[in-house]
Design a protein around this motif. Structure first.
Motif, short mmCIF file in Angstrom:
data_model
loop_
_atom_site.label_atom_id
_atom_site.label_comp_id
_atom_site.label_asym_id
_atom_site.label_seq_id
_atom_site.Cartn_x
_atom_site.Cartn_y
_atom_site.Cartn_z
N MET A 1 0.83 -1.20 0.00
CA MET A 1 0.00 0.00 0.00
C MET A 1 0.87 1.26 0.00
N GLY A 2 0.55 2.20 -0.84
CA GLY A 2 1.35 3.41 -0.97
C GLY A 2 1.11 4.37 0.19
N GLU A 3 2.01 5.33 0.33
CA GLU A 3 1.88 6.34 1.37
C GLU A 3 0.55 7.09 1.23
N GLN A 4 0.23 7.38 -0.02
CA GLN A 4 -0.98 8.14 -0.30
C GLN A 4 -2.21 7.40 0.23
N GLU A 5 -2.22 6.09 0.00
CA GLU A 5 -3.36 5.30 0.45
C GLU A 5 -3.43 5.27 1.97
N LYS A 6 -2.27 5.17 2.59
CA LYS A 6 -2.24 5.15 4.06
C LYS A 6 -2.77 6.47 4.61
N GLU A 7 -2.35 7.56 3.99
CA GLU A 7 -2.83 8.88 4.43
C GLU A 7 -4.35 8.96 4.34
N LEU A 8 -4.86 8.43 3.24
CA LEU A 8 -6.31 8.47 3.04
C LEU A 8 -7.03 7.67 4.11
N LEU A 9 -6.49 6.48 4.39
CA LEU A 9 -7.12 5.65 5.41
C LEU A 9 -7.13 6.37 6.75
N ASP A 10 -6.03 7.06 7.04
CA ASP A 10 -5.97 7.83 8.29
C ASP A 10 -7.02 8.93 8.31
N LYS A 11 -7.19 9.55 7.17
CA LYS A 11 -8.15 10.63 7.05
C LYS A 11 -9.57 10.12 7.30
N ILE A 12 -9.85 8.96 6.73
CA ILE A 12 -11.18 8.38 6.91
C ILE A 12 -11.39 8.03 8.39
N ARG A 13 -10.35 7.47 8.99
CA ARG A 13 -10.43 7.11 10.40
C ARG A 13 -10.70 8.34 11.25
N ALA A 14 -9.96 9.40 10.95
CA ALA A 14 -10.12 10.64 11.70
C ALA A 14 -11.53 11.20 11.52
N GLY A 15 -12.07 11.03 10.31
CA GLY A 15 -13.40 11.55 10.01
C GLY A 15 -14.48 10.87 10.83
N ALA A 16 -14.16 9.69 11.36
CA ALA A 16 -15.16 8.95 12.13
C ALA A 16 -14.90 9.04 13.63
N ASP A 17 -13.88 9.82 13.98
CA ASP A 17 -13.50 9.93 15.39
C ASP A 17 -14.63 10.40 16.29
N HIS A 18 -15.44 11.30 15.74
CA HIS A 18 -16.47 11.90 16.59
C HIS A 18 -17.83 11.24 16.46
N VAL A 19 -17.82 10.10 15.85
CA VAL A 19 -19.08 9.39 15.72
C VAL A 19 -19.56 8.92 17.09
N ASP A 20 -20.79 9.29 17.42
CA ASP A 20 -21.36 8.81 18.68
C ASP A 20 -22.11 7.52 18.41
N VAL A 21 -21.81 6.54 19.23
CA VAL A 21 -22.54 5.28 19.07
C VAL A 21 -23.92 5.46 19.69
N PRO A 22 -24.97 5.05 18.98
CA PRO A 22 -26.33 5.21 19.52
C PRO A 22 -26.46 4.53 20.89
N GLU A 23 -27.32 5.13 21.71
CA GLU A 23 -27.47 4.66 23.08
C GLU A 23 -27.81 3.18 23.17
N GLY A 24 -28.64 2.75 22.25
CA GLY A 24 -29.08 1.35 22.27
C GLY A 24 -27.94 0.36 22.11
N LEU A 25 -26.82 0.83 21.60
CA LEU A 25 -25.69 -0.07 21.37
C LEU A 25 -24.63 0.04 22.46
N GLU A 26 -24.86 0.92 23.44
CA GLU A 26 -23.90 1.02 24.54
C GLU A 26 -23.83 -0.33 25.27
N PRO A 27 -22.63 -0.73 25.69
CA PRO A 27 -22.46 -2.06 26.30
C PRO A 27 -23.45 -2.34 27.42
N GLU A 28 -23.73 -1.32 28.23
CA GLU A 28 -24.62 -1.54 29.36
C GLU A 28 -26.02 -1.94 28.87
N ASN A 29 -26.47 -1.25 27.83
CA ASN A 29 -27.80 -1.56 27.30
C ASN A 29 -27.84 -2.90 26.61
#
Lengths: 665, 170
Positions: A1-29
């Motif tokens: 995998m090229g550097e460019q692809e790795k950078e992109l994957l990082d970018k996608i990962r970062a883009g999902a950093d602030h995703v809140d998991v719905p309450e119904g899926l919290e481990p306690e529930n």
């Protein structure tokens, strides 16, 4: 995998950093949901027990890959218990020389295959991995897109005489399946559900649905139609199907159903052919269909259980003499080729199984070329194994094999002409630098360049040009008779012209440098080559949109970009990766493609262009479409253009692109 | 669930296999964020993503006794989720759903706009390959096993998908 692809994957990962998991899926529930209430515990247990009986059984599948040592980064500690014989893996490359060139060796008997697979799985133990598969779950659909779009190409100009367009194919005279077809009278469309084909009657642009054909599998097997052919009043549907075996495993097979559609409202089923393995692609030539599928043998079954490791066609196991042993020491799956006649669509005329790692296939007018790349020895750079199997009237005959240095981007980069095969390959070499500053660790540097190979009928090297376009890679290619054109790219786009008149001495005769690059090339009338690609700012390296280029190739040694057009705000076009999505007809002066536009959101449009040497590209229609699971297709019948998008079709007059009708089905 | 704080994954898996919902939840806690992100990027709609994870969890719990290698819990539950997502795609109701864009008003959908747009131009399979790579952390050979594709195909499909995405994620 090229550097460019790795950078992109990082970018996608970062883009999902602030995703809140719905309450119904919290481990306690989830815990609360799963904890059975005391008084009705037995019922819960019963419930879960029943659920597992009908939906999933887990089996361990020992998967084998990367027989040779992959990168040292692979942690062998994780698999410490599985290490068995590294030595075996190391000796393997030596055998490779003997088997990779010349004739294609067939297996002596099933025992040889069984032993090979056992050895392969054991020697791979160190790097292999056990993965669990939810095997019995019949709810898991077969892979919809096992179809490899990489494999094939297009006749310059479609059938002008017949008055309607056909699927844009890799090789003129070699038909390919698609999700939309016409015979000039009806439109045939694979519905988004991929379970039925709708037949739509059209007259002067007015449409109505005549009938629907549902594909059906045996018993409870699940089936997904992938693509189809319409030829001589026959409809041939190719599907992927999955079957639950008695022991709970799920196996895949490819199914071809042929129907008589001479009376569109009363289609008759004529016959079925099945071949084990996931469907990968197919061709139709001179009344014979050739199916290609990928079969994964089991390594956990006993030798007597040949069904586990030998693929079957129409229920019968492939004979050992029709199974060809791997050239790489690592081929752990089969590419299966099976042929049948459209006239007798219930029986198979021939079948062969070839051990491979999978990869692209190119089908010329007389031969099938299976190309698989070995990525597993980075120290030598990637190599591609090419195997040639002749086909005629439903018979398959292995011819020759060889290995070249480098990778082949798509089927346009390999082309047969007068017995010779020309290949535009990108070659990576790893140069190890054990310098003072590497701290004792050898620093490896990858150097990329490109090679044009000419191979003779036996796939022996006749001539080549190496070290082309350093640090760039092949983006597209097109060969026409004795001339070849290919585009490489890093920052600017050199379009090379090659004179192949003397196969032993191919010559670069032209080089045109322009910004951006073309990913798809298509001959467009006399002396013109159409490129569809992307514009790239030569200074900043930023991509500026989808670009149409028309090259003047009347003098191959002095190619010029006559005109170009950058589609405003465009992000992507399916034409860049799937040639079947384009509609190009130079006689009708028609270029149709789907484009995604918009700065902040993506809108899908179908666009029609015409071309004029003076005025350049002229946009005639921009039709906004909803996103569907299948990419849009444009086709014409007479003077009417049809745009098919999922389960909708719109029709237009081609003289002014005024809409006539639309239909949702 | 504090009493499980000191347990290793393997110990938790052994307990979970005996039907201990608390131990199972603890295992789930280690992966649920990635599971949800994977589903969110793979499915068209946040509600589908939530349903898929929920369904996968119930299935996993119902079949935990069949988990052979206790340390492989993560791969195993990812595989179940992959199959659930595939099943959802092929269902009729999913086909008739509006596209991702029209759902952008959803409150709980905090996926960066450009990342969401970049996913929207991919096919289902491409979304799955990229998401498995990003959120599952799997290599192409592993993804190939999950999706029944060979590693080379996964590699080329992933490059193509990333090439498409790079046009939007400039």
């Amino acid at each position: 995998m090229g550097e460019q692809e790795k950078e992109l994957l990082d970018k996608i990962r970062a883009g999902a950093d602030h995703v809140d998991v719905p309450e119904g899926l919290e481990p306690e529930n989830i815990r609360k949901k799963l904890t059975p209430k005391k008084q009705r515990k037995w019922r819960s247990v019963y419930y879960y027990g029943a659920a597992c009986a009908c939906c999933l059984v887990l089996v361990g599948i020992l998967s084998v890959y990367g027989m040779k040592k992959p990168g040292s980064s692979e942690s062998s500690a994780d698999h410490a218990g599985e290490i068995s014989s590294q030595a075996q893996a190391k000796t393997a490359p030596e055998d490779q020389e003997d088997t990779s060139k010349g004739a294609i060796p067939a297996a002596g008997d099933y025992n040889q295959i069984y032993k090979y697979l056992k050895n392969a799985s054991e020697s791979a133990g160190a790097y292999g991995r056990v993965v669990y598969e939810e095997a019995a779950s019949m709810e898991s659909k077969s892979d919809e897109a096992a179809v490899q779009n990489t494999d094939s190409q297009a006749a310059a100009g479609t059938e002008a005489d017949s008055g309607y367009s056909d699927t844009n194919v890799r090789q003129e005279g070699v038909d390919e399946g698609d999700i939309v077809k016409t015979d000039g009278k009806y439109l045939y469309v694979l519905r988004e559900s991929r379970s039925r084909i709708s037949i739509i009657e059209q007259k002067d642009g007015k449409m109505n649905v005549v009938s629907e054909i549902a594909v059906e599998a045996d018993g409870d097997d699940q089936i997904t139609a992938e693509e189809f052919y319409v030829k001589d009043q026959k409809l041939i549907v190719i599907s992927n199907a999955m079957r639950e075996q008695k022991d709970g495993r799920v196996t895949s097979y490819t199914q071809a159903d042929t129907y008589d559609v001479s009376e569109a409202d009363q289609a008759k089923h004529l016959g079925t052919v099945t071949a084990d393995g996931n469907y990968s692609s197919s061709r139709l030539v001179d009344g014979y269909v050739y199916l290609f599928s990928t079969f994964y043998p089991r390594t956990d079954c006993s030798e007597d259980d040949a069904q586990g490791y030998v693929p079957a066609v129409n229920g019968g196991l492939i004979e050992p003499r029709d199974i060809y042993m791997p050239a790489w020491p690592s081929g752990n799956m089969y590419t299966l080729a099976a042929a049948f006649s459209v006239a007798e669509p219930g029986s198979v005329t021939d079948s062969k199984a070839v051990f491979s790692q999978g990869g692209l296939s190119y089908v010329s007018n007389g031969n099938i070329y299976l190309c698989d790349t070995n990525y597993s020895s980075p120290e030598d750079g990637e190599q591609t194994q090419i195997r040639k199997i002749a086909y005629k009237d439903g018979k398959l005959t292995p011819k020759a094999q060889n290995v070249i240095q480098g990778t082949i981007k798509d089927s346009f980069c390999i082309d047969e002409y007068k017995g010779y095969v020309r290949i535009a390959a990108t070659v990576n070499k790893v140069i190890t630098d054990e310098g003072l500053f590497s701290g004792g660790n050898a620093a490896a540097k990858r150097v990329t360049s490109n090679t044009l190979y000419v191979l003779n009928e036996k796939l022996e090297e006749a001539g080549k040009i190496s070290d082309l376009a350093k640090n760039e890679s092949v983006k597209s290619a097109r060969f026409f008779g004795n001339t070849g054109y290919f585009v490489t790219f890093r920052e600017i786009d050199p379009l090379f012209s090659v004179d192949l008149t003397d196969p032993k001495n191919p010559k670069i005769i032209g080089e045109l440098k322009i910004p951006g690059f073309s990913q798809y090339l298509h001959f467009f009338g006399d002396g013109q080559l159409l490129g569809i690609g992307e514009e790239v700012n030569a200074l900043t390296g930023e991509r500026e949109g989808i670009k149409l280029s028309m090259f003047d190739i009347s003098d191959p040694s002095n190619v010029k970009e006559e005109n170009k057009y950058i589609i405003p705000d465009s992000n992507y076009s399916e034409a860049l990766s799937d040639y079947k999505t384009v509609l190009i007809d130079s006689d009708k002066n028609l270029i149709g493609l789907s484009v995604h536009t918009g700065k902040y959101s993506s809108t899908l449009q179908y666009m029609i262009f015409s071309y004029d040497s003076e005025k350049g590209f002229i946009s005639n229609m921009e039709l906004e479409l909803g996103n569907t699971q299948m990419s849009p297709r444009g086709l014409y019948i007479g003077d009417i253009l049809y745009v098919v998008n999922g389960n909708t079709i719109q029709s237009f007059q081609m003289k002014d692109y005024k809409k006539i009708d639309d239909i949702v089905f | 669930m504090e009493e499980y704080g000191q347990c290793s994954i393997e110990e938790l898996a052994v307990l979970a296999k005996k039907g201990d919902a608390d131990a199972f939840s603890k295992l789930y806690e280690m992966v649920y964020r990635d599971l949800y992100r994977f589903a969110l990027c793979t499915m068209k709609h946040p509600q589908d993503a939530e349903d898929a994870v929920s369904e996968a969890v119930v299935k996993a719990y119902g079949n935990i006794r069949k988990l052979r290698k206790t340390e492989a819990f993560r791969s195993w539950i990812f595989q179940i989720l992959v199959n659930v997502c595939k099943k959802k795609w092929s269902s009729r109701e999913y086909e008739d759903q509006p596209i991702l864009e029209e759902m952008s008003e959803e409150k709980d959908y905090a996926l960066a706009q450009d990342v969401r747009n970049a996913f929207s131009i991919l096919s289902e399979e491409e979304r799955m390959i990229v998401s498995l790579s990003v959120f599952g952390g799997y290599k192409s050979a592993e993804i190939g096993e999950m999706l029944h594709l060979n590693a080379n195909t996964v590699r080329s499909k992933q490059s193509r998908a990333l090439e498409k995405m790079s046009l939007i994620l400039k």
